[in-house]
Structure formats: structure tokens, C-alpha cells
Design an enzyme around this catalytic site. Structure first.
Site, mmCIF file in Angstrom:
data_model
loop_
_atom_site.group_PDB
_atom_site.id
_atom_site.type_symbol
_atom_site.label_atom_id
_atom_site.label_comp_id
_atom_site.label_asym_id
_atom_site.label_seq_id
_atom_site.Cartn_x
_atom_site.Cartn_y
_atom_site.Cartn_z
ATOM 1 N N SER A 601 0.855 -1.193 0.000
ATOM 2 C CA SER A 601 0.000 0.000 0.000
ATOM 3 C C SER A 601 0.892 1.244 0.000
ATOM 4 O O SER A 601 1.668 1.450 -0.927
ATOM 5 C CB SER A 601 -0.965 -0.036 1.183
ATOM 6 O OG SER A 601 -1.986 0.918 1.020
ATOM 7 N N ASP A 676 -8.899 -5.056 -6.081
ATOM 8 C CA ASP A 676 -8.493 -3.966 -5.187
ATOM 9 C C ASP A 676 -9.322 -2.717 -5.456
ATOM 10 O O ASP A 676 -9.254 -2.126 -6.537
ATOM 11 C CB ASP A 676 -7.006 -3.657 -5.393
ATOM 12 C CG ASP A 676 -6.403 -2.829 -4.265
ATOM 13 O OD1 ASP A 676 -7.163 -2.110 -3.594
ATOM 14 O OD2 ASP A 676 -5.181 -2.910 -4.055
ATOM 15 N N HIS A 708 -7.591 -5.303 -1.600
ATOM 16 C CA HIS A 708 -6.326 -4.614 -1.345
ATOM 17 C C HIS A 708 -5.309 -5.491 -0.625
ATOM 18 O O HIS A 708 -4.105 -5.342 -0.824
ATOM 19 C CB HIS A 708 -6.591 -3.339 -0.544
ATOM 20 C CG HIS A 708 -5.398 -2.450 -0.407
ATOM 21 N ND1 HIS A 708 -4.593 -2.101 -1.471
ATOM 22 C CD2 HIS A 708 -4.838 -1.843 0.682
ATOM 23 C CE1 HIS A 708 -3.613 -1.311 -1.054
ATOM 24 N NE2 HIS A 708 -3.730 -1.151 0.240
#
Length: 730
Positions: A601, A676, A708
Site C-alpha cells: 500500500s 483492489d 487490497h
């Protein structure tokens, strides 16, 4: 005499030689025993690191420990609810699954196991088993009611006072009460939903419904996303791939619009707050006044640099006044609802970073600051409340160290603070209703977790529970905290280093930097094993040195520490991470030519920053779910830290990793979840396209069914993939 002296010298010589011989024997024997011990200990396997971390290797304590009243605690163990007194160290069985199942069967209540429970009053327990909520009276030993939401009901929110539960089904909000399902909203327009969280869970928002104290009213969010363009996601697992679009407003684009409804449960009517300003502002931190006459709302402009705390009449939805305002040249981020005084309905506790650090303030509803209750270059990280007479407030804070969390009692008149625990580590408190006692659940680097019972003057009464060291049989690399200076040469940073198993200071080892570096996250804490991921120990067992630094921009260090990243994400964080690299390179046992980096991320974004901004340093990188271009990230988070693209074109350009592809030298792999909806796949696709155009070789792997994060058993595959990449190339 001469002969005696000669004899003495001979004896001394023999004893001295014997000592040296014995020392050698002891050293050899010690080394042998150490080797045997090391051989007897387990090595961390990948299955242990991934699947065991939160299952069989998780340090367990007694479950669901909570206060029944001011003098006794209850907890769940072996299908039985046990009770123990503050003064009495003995525990006795309060309820068993068998007893409850028999009683439930006679009352047509489905009750197979205790599951989650909480005490509403000292004589009433609320059980939550899936979609069924049941109420049990300890005096009568009878179930007194149940609420059962539909199987497709979601986001349930219980009001024990109203004996009602709100839930969402499809687009609409419902309430179940008195055996009836009441439909609160009747939306049919596509893109509109009621009762769910809004603003993508920013600003402390976790839910979309808010019961009033008595349960007479239910406030809720109505989110209209009809003006937001559909973003394409595809489900590839069907017979023919199907589109599963989501609403995803990107930075600078049209955002959704939010209003707040108030449903009167007794009258069955709904009204809406008459909020003013642009439709794309943010409505956050909703708080009910104690008399239910007013609702208080933090309203933030889209630029996120001006916030008004406004008061509204519940009956009319009309704005009464603005109580206070906050503005900054960077951003304002309200995260906490108001907590009203127990002795004065016109006063409330306000938890904010108004002076640059999260602290507590006492205001009245006229907007007058009565006093600032805590102050200093540290943060309040939890506000537990006050005693009934409001002599003291109780908080968790970083006052001793950013690595620790301690519990404090704050004198509300003079601000004097008393620390209520006595061990370094991370402490979390749960107070009795009167705030005379507290449980202190804490852990530290060498302590897997324990729960102590204390008076709220800090006196330790006894230890209630202590977790076993689930890693006692494992051979682990040494885990230690390191102190560094940030790139500004003055700010202190904290890092965590795990040395390879069977570490030899005369050898050279490859190092892997695990990075996040962004807001709302702190990776290095004084918790068990300094908050390390067990995967780090797995890699250490394979001969890698694992290293992490919380750079400027990360959490719990104050506004100035965080906002250095404003309008230039990745730039200052990279400079701080390189100070960590300087430290690694100063160690004689680190192979400077074999340094890798991995993150997910924001950490994936930082992995790209390090690989591309410092290509001569990093040989291998694995970027998971990486943000590549902040113009393609969502409105609320992206615009807070970068402003809008049209306001900060140079910043967006500099932080766009596509613009740095030409510098790539090392081995790089990107990993992305196909579903995602947080960092959409478009980021990786654009990066890969740029690599192809510039003839840069990169590797890529996709997880077709995952959003995600890759969770469940598939995570074992993920971590094997990441590990093998470092084994092959670092």
C-alpha cells in the site's frame, strides 16, 4: 625452605595449567551445549509465520474480560462465563453453555454457544450470535427477548436502551423492534445508500448509524454517489467475466454527497439536518447531546483546511450556531466525537491536535474554552472518560516515549498527571463503572501479554492473566530497537532490527527493509517482539537482516512530524529511510551490495520511491498494492496530503512513480489484488506500461479474487512468492 618453595611453585604451576585446561573444557562443553540447544529449538517456518501468527502462535489470555459492576469482573473460559471479585481472588461459574441452551430451548431461542457477550447492566447480559441478539436476565435466569436480523442484513447497530437493532439491507436502513422490521428509508435511485459509513472511512468514521442515548432517535448517513463515475472492476471467476463496478472518486474529481437523517423511533418520522455549504464537504464526528435536544457535527471543507463544530436542533434539523473552528495552512483532520460532562450538560471534552499534538480540552456549548487539560510534546492516544464527580480524567498517552503507551490519571483542576502502571510497554485500560478500579492489559518486547488489576491510584492488586510465550521453543534472531536522526538532523526516529539466526558478527549478511512510512501507521512499538511480523523471523532464519524505520510522516508523533509530507508524498520519507540505510551501511556485518526493500500500500509506494530514487542502493524490491500516481487515489486521503492535482501539479508530478521509471536498476516485482478497490489495479498497469515503453524489465503477479490485501490461506502463497523473490535475487 628452598625445597618447600620449589614444591610450592610446582603446585602453583600445575594448578594454573589445570585451570586453563578446565576453562577450555568448559568453553568446548558450553559451545557444545549451546549447539545442542539451538538444534533442539524450532526454526520459524513460513506456515508458522503466516498461519500461526494469529492462531496457534498467538499469545492467549482469558477471553472477553469485562466489568459486571464496580466490584466484580467476568470472563469466558471453556464454554462458561466465570465471575471473580475485586477483593476475592476465587472465581465461580456464573453461566454455562449447557444451562443457557436448555433455557433457550424452552423459550424458542436458537442458542448453541455463548459466543460474543456483554453486560448491559449488572443483571442483564446481551448475547450476539451471528444475526441473533438475545437478552438474558441473571436474576430470573430467563431470556427476556431477542432481535433477529435477516441473513442479508448488514452493518447492524444495537441500542440496548431501545431494545432495537438498526441494519442495512440493499440501499436502505431498517430497524427491528418489538418483533417487527421497520423500513426507515425507501431509496430506489441507483448510487444512493443509507446507514453505511461515508467518506471512505476517513476522519474516524467507522459506521453509518448513531443511536441517541435513550434510543429514541437514530441518526444516519445518506450517501449519494450517483454523480460519481463507475470505476470498472472485473470478476474473472464467473463463467463469463462480469463487471463489478464501484464508486471511486479520485483526487480532483467529483466526490459523493452526504446528508444526515434523524429517525424518530416513537413517531416513525424522518427529518434531515439542514447543513449548508458545498455539497462535497465532509460531515464527521457526529455526537449526540446528553438531553437529545441537539446534535453536534464537525463539518470540514473539501480542501480539509477549515473545520467548524456546529450545533443542530434535532427536532427541526436547523443549525443553531458554530461552537468552534479550526483552520491550518496544511490540513485539519477531526477524528474524535465529543464526550459530554457527567455533571454539566453544557460542557464537553474535545480531543484534537489544536496545538499540534493530540490533547484534551474542556469547552462549553457556547464555544468558550474552559481549560486545556493535557499539554506537552506527546500525544493522547486514548480518552477513557472521567469518574462520576469529574475530579479526574483517564487517558492513554505517549508521554514517556513514542514507543510506549501508558495509562494516566489527570487532575481536571490543575492538570497534574499520575502514571497508573509501572512497567515499560504498551498498556490498555478498562475501567470499572465507578472508575475506582481498572484492568491493565499490557505487553512489552519480552512480555507476550498480561492483565493486571489495579486501583485507579495505580496500586497493583493482582495479576489476572498472563499469556504463555508461544515462541519459547523457537530459535529467533535478536530483535532490538535502534535510534536514528531524521534527514533534518534533529528529529529522533526509531527503528527495529532483527539479526539473522545464529548471527556471526564476522560474516556479511543481506538486509531487507520493510517499509510503510505513511500517516496513521506506526510499525515500531514496545509490544511483544517490538511489534515484529513473524515473517521477519522466518527471513532471519534464512540469513537475512530485517530492518524497519518509522520515518517522519508516520503516526503518533504530532502534527509537525506528520505534515512534513504535505504536498510531496514520498520525498521526505525517502530521505529518512535513507538515514536508516546509512546506519545499516555503518555496520560491518551488513553486505552493502545486497539490500532489498518490501512494503504494501503506502509501503508499496515507498518501495518504488526507494528503488527509483536510490537505485544504486537497493538491489531487490517487492511492492505490494502500490500507489503509483496520487491523481489516481481517492479524494479524501489524497487531497488531504497532496491538495488537488490542479493546485499542486509539480507535487503530483514529482510523486508520480511513472516519472521515475527511467532510473530503475535492480530487480523489482509488483503484486496486486485484481479486486483492489483501495489502490486500484490501474496503478500497477500504468507503471508496467511505462516500464515496457522504456525497456525496463520488471516482474508482476496478480491475485485474482483478492481486494487490497491478500488474506486467508492465500496469504501463505503470497509470502512464499515474496520470500522466494528475495532468495532468488538478493
Amino acid at each position: 625452605m628452598r625445597e618447600a618453595n620449589i614444591s610450592l611453585r610446582i603446585r602453583k604451576f600445575n594448578i594454573s595449567n589445570l585451570d586453563r585446561t578446565m576453562k577450555k573444557i568448559y568453553l568446548i562443553l558450553g559451545a557444545f551445549l549451546f549447539t545442542l540447544t539451538a538444534m533442539a529449538q524450532k526454526q520459524m517456518s513460513l506456515e508458522d509465520a503466516v498461519l500461526g501468527r494469529y492462531s496457534y502462535l498467538y499469545p492467549r489470555q482469558i477471553s472477553q474480560l469485562q466489568w459486571r459492576n464496580n466490584q466484580s469482573l467476568v470472563y469466558l473460559q471453556t464454554d462458561t462465563i466465570w465471575e471473580t471479585g475485586v477483593a476475592d481472588q476465587q472465581s465461580h461459574a456464573l453461566l454455562t453453555t449447557t444451562d443457557l441452551s436448555k433455557i433457550a430451548q424452552g423459550q424458542q431461542i436458537d442458542f448453541a454457544h455463548i459466543g460474543a457477550f456483554r453486560f448491559h447492566t449488572e443483571d442483564e447480559i446481551i448475547f450476539n450470535n451471528g444475526n441473533q441478539i438475545s437478552f438474558f436476565n441473571l436474576n430470573s435466569k430467563q431470556f427476556t427477548g431477542k432481535l433477529e436480523t435477516p441473513q442479508d442484513g448488514e452493518a447492524s447497530d444495537l441500542s440496548p436502551q431501545a431494545r432495537a437493532v438498526a441494519y442495512v439491507k440493499g440501499q436502505n436502513l431498517f430497524i427491528q423492534k418489538d418483533g417487527q422490521d421497520i423500513q426507515v428509508t425507501h431509496e430506489t435511485q441507483p448510487g444512493v445508500v443509507c446507514g453505511r459509513y461515508v467518506h471512505r472511512r476517513e476522519f474516524g468514521i467507522e459506521k453509518g448509524t448513531f443511536w441517541s442515548p435513550s434510543g429514541k432517535y437514530l441518526a444516519f448517513y445518506r450517501k449519494d454517489e450517483s454523480m460519481v463515475k463507475d470505476y470498472p472492476l472485473v470478476d474473472f471467476m464467473t463463467r463469463q467475466a462480469e463487471a463489478t463496478p464501484v464508486k471511486y472518486p479520485m483526487a480532483g474529481m467529483t466526490s459523493h454527497q452526504v446528508t444526515i437523517g434523524i429517525y424518530n423511533v416513537e413517531e416513525g418520522t424522518t427529518s434531515y439536518l439542514k447543513t449548508a455549504g458545498p455539497d462535497d464537504h465532509y460531515l464527521t464526528n457526529l455526537s449526540w447531546g446528553p438531553d437529545e435536544k441537539y446534535i453536534y457535527l464537525a463539518e470540514l471543507n473539501r480542501d480539509q483546511n477549515q473545520m467548524q463544530l456546529n450545533q443542530y436542533l434535532v427536532a427541526e434539523g436547523k443549525k443553531v450556531k458554530t461552537i468552534l473552528e479550526e483552520s491550518r495552512s496544511t490540513y485539519v483532520e477531526p477524528q474524535h466525537s465529543l464526550v459530554f460532562s457527567k455533571t454539566n450538560n453544557d460542557q464537553f471534552y474535545y480531543w484534537t491536535r489544536n496545538d499540534g499534538w493530540f490533547h484534551l480540552y474542556l469547552y462549553n456549548t457556547q464555544g468558550e474554552l474552559i481549560r486545556q487539560l493535557t499539554k506537552g510534546n506527546w500525544e493522547v492516544t486514548e480518552f477513557y472518560g472521567t469518574d462520576a464527580n469529574e475530579k479526574y480524567a483517564y487517558i492513554q498517552a505517549t508521554k514517556e516515549s513514542p514507543l510506549d503507551r501508558h495509562i494516566y490519571r489527570v487532575n481536571l483542576k490543575n492538570g497534574e498527571m499520575t502514571k497508573l502502571d509501572d512497567q515499560a510497554g504498551t498498556h490498555k485500560a478498562n475501567f470499572s463503572p465507578s472508575f475506582n478500579y481498572m484492568t491493565d492489559n499490557w505487553s512489552a518486547c519480552a512480555n507476550p501479554g498480561q492483565t493486571d488489576l489495579r486501583k485507579t491510584n495505580g496500586k497493583l492488586l493482582r495479576t489476572l492473566s498472563k499469556a504463555d510465550n508461544t515462541l519459547a521453543d523457537y530459535q529467533l534472531g535478536e530483535n532490538k530497537i535502534v535510534n536514528l536522526k531524521a534527514a533534518d538532523d534533529s528529529t529522533e526516529l526509531y527503528g527495529r532490527m532483527i539479526l539473522p539466526t545464529n548471527f556471526d558478527p564476522n560474516k556479511k549478511y543481506p538486509a531487507i527493509v520493510y517499509v510503510y512510512g505513511g500517516p496513521h501507521a506506526q510499525l515500531v512499538n514496545n509490544t511483544w517482539h517490538n511489534d515484529a511480523n513473524w515473517w521477519f523471523y522466518y527471513m532471519a532464519s534464512k540469513g537475512y537482516l530485517m530492518f524497519t524505520v518509522d520515518s517522519r510522516g508516520s503516526a503518533n508523533r504530532g502534527q509537525a512530524f506528520e505534515e512534513v509530507i504535505h504536498r510531496q508524498l514520498g520525498v521526505e520519507e525517502t530521505k529518512d529511510q535513507m538515514k536508516g540505510i546509512d546506519y545499516l551501511k555503518s555496520l560491518p556485518y551488513v553486505d552493502q551490495n545486497r539490500i532489498g526493500v518490501h512494503g504494501w500500500s503506502f509501503g508499496g509506494f515507498m518501495t518504488l520511491n526507494l528503488m527509483l530514487r536510490q537505485p544504486e542502493t537497493f538491489k531487490v524490491g517487492v511492492a505490494g498494492g502500490p500507489v503509483v500516481d496520487w491523481e489516481m487515489y481517492e479524494v479524501m486521503y489524497g487531497e488531504r496530503y497532496m491538495d488537488r492535482p490542479q493546485e499542486n501539479p509539480d507535487g503530483y508530478s514529482e510523486c508520480n512513480m511513472v516519472n521515475h521509471v527511467s532510473t530503475l536498476q535492480g530487480k523489482l516485482m509488483l503484486i496486486h489484488g485484481v479486486q483492489d478497490d483501495t489502490v486500484v489495479m490501474q496503478h500497477s498497469m500504468k507503471f508496467l506500461r511505462a516500464c515496457i515503453q522504456q525497456n525496463k524489465q520488471v516482474d508482476f503477479f496478480a491475485y485474482p479474487t483478492h481486494p487490497h490485501n491478500v488474506r486467508g490461506r492465500d496469504r501463505l502463497h503470497l509470502m512464499d512468492k515474496i520470500s522466494q523473490y528475495f532468495f532468488d535475487y538478493l
